[in-house]
Design a protein around this motif. Structure first.
Motif, short mmCIF file in Angstrom:
data_model
loop_
_atom_site.label_atom_id
_atom_site.label_comp_id
_atom_site.label_asym_id
_atom_site.label_seq_id
_atom_site.Cartn_x
_atom_site.Cartn_y
_atom_site.Cartn_z
N VAL A 22 -23.98 17.83 23.61
CA VAL A 22 -24.08 16.30 23.84
C VAL A 22 -24.15 15.46 22.58
O VAL A 22 -23.18 14.68 22.36
CB VAL A 22 -24.79 15.79 24.67
N ARG A 31 -16.17 17.85 21.44
CA ARG A 31 -16.13 16.59 22.14
C ARG A 31 -14.98 15.72 22.10
O ARG A 31 -14.67 15.20 22.71
CB ARG A 31 -17.59 15.99 21.62
N HIS A 35 -13.08 13.05 24.38
CA HIS A 35 -13.58 11.46 24.04
C HIS A 35 -13.65 11.04 22.80
O HIS A 35 -13.69 11.98 21.81
CB HIS A 35 -14.57 11.00 24.94
N GLU A 37 -15.20 8.28 19.76
CA GLU A 37 -16.38 7.40 19.59
C GLU A 37 -15.71 6.19 18.79
O GLU A 37 -14.94 6.45 17.80
CB GLU A 37 -17.52 7.92 18.80
N TYR A 50 -19.59 3.24 21.13
CA TYR A 50 -18.87 3.19 22.41
C TYR A 50 -18.19 4.73 22.49
O TYR A 50 -17.54 5.18 21.53
CB TYR A 50 -18.25 2.22 22.64
N ILE A 51 -18.16 5.28 23.67
CA ILE A 51 -17.37 6.49 23.97
C ILE A 51 -16.20 6.10 24.83
O ILE A 51 -16.40 5.25 25.75
CB ILE A 51 -18.13 7.50 24.69
N ILE A 53 -13.34 7.60 27.22
CA ILE A 53 -12.73 9.20 27.58
C ILE A 53 -11.37 9.25 27.47
O ILE A 53 -10.52 8.15 27.73
CB ILE A 53 -13.06 9.10 29.15
N GLY A 63 -14.59 14.78 29.79
CA GLY A 63 -15.18 13.82 28.98
C GLY A 63 -16.19 13.02 29.74
O GLY A 63 -17.09 12.67 28.98
N GLU A 64 -16.15 12.72 30.80
CA GLU A 64 -17.35 11.82 31.60
C GLU A 64 -18.61 12.70 31.55
O GLU A 64 -19.73 12.20 31.30
CB GLU A 64 -16.90 11.54 32.91
N SER A 67 -20.29 13.02 28.34
CA SER A 67 -20.73 11.61 27.72
C SER A 67 -22.20 11.24 28.60
O SER A 67 -22.84 10.28 28.29
CB SER A 67 -20.03 10.30 28.03
N CYS A 68 -22.54 12.36 29.42
CA CYS A 68 -23.73 11.83 30.07
C CYS A 68 -24.69 13.18 29.96
O CYS A 68 -24.62 14.31 30.38
CB CYS A 68 -23.26 11.73 31.73
#
Length: 116
Positions: A22, A31, A35, A37, A50-51, A53, A63-64, A67-68
């Motif tokens: 991550v 990554r 997505h 940045e 900010y990301i 997707i 992508g989601e 981002s988590c």
């Protein structure tokens, strides 16, 4: 290995693998497939990231997921457990490697804060 020790090693290994995927720079190219940045400067002059997707379907889902931190952590833990079931000896060495790296990173973070 005792149950408690195995749990600690698995927990540290999962923590390290999740951070690797991550946050670490080395996995940024992976990554970026899912997505991008975007950085903006807020009213206080601070840079916020900010990301965004990319894509739809599976690409968007990955992508989601990436981002988590919590979501990726679940899947990393599932992967480590599957490796443990299928390849117990390999798993022991992989988990030990990741756990030692996690402990070293935690120690470094603590020492860095003490030195500041």
């Amino acid at each position: 290995m005792s149950g408690a020790l195995s749990f600690v090693i698995f927990a540290l290994a999962s923590f390290r693998l999740t951070r690797l995927i991550v946050f670490d720079t080395i996995t940024a190219p992976f990554r970026r497939l899912f997505h991008e940045e975007k950085e903006e400067v807020n009213d206080k002059g601070e840079t916020e990231t900010y990301i965004i997707i990319k894509g739809k379907g599976l690409r968007s889902w990955v992508g989601e997921l990436l981002s988590c931190y919590w979501c990726t952590g679940i899947w990393c833990t599932a992967l480590l457990l599957a490796i443990y079931i299928l390849f117990p000896v390999f798993s022991m060495w992989l988990n030990l490697l990741l756990a030692i790296a996690a402990a070293a990173g935690i120690i470094e973070a603590i020492v860095s804060r003490l030195v500041e």
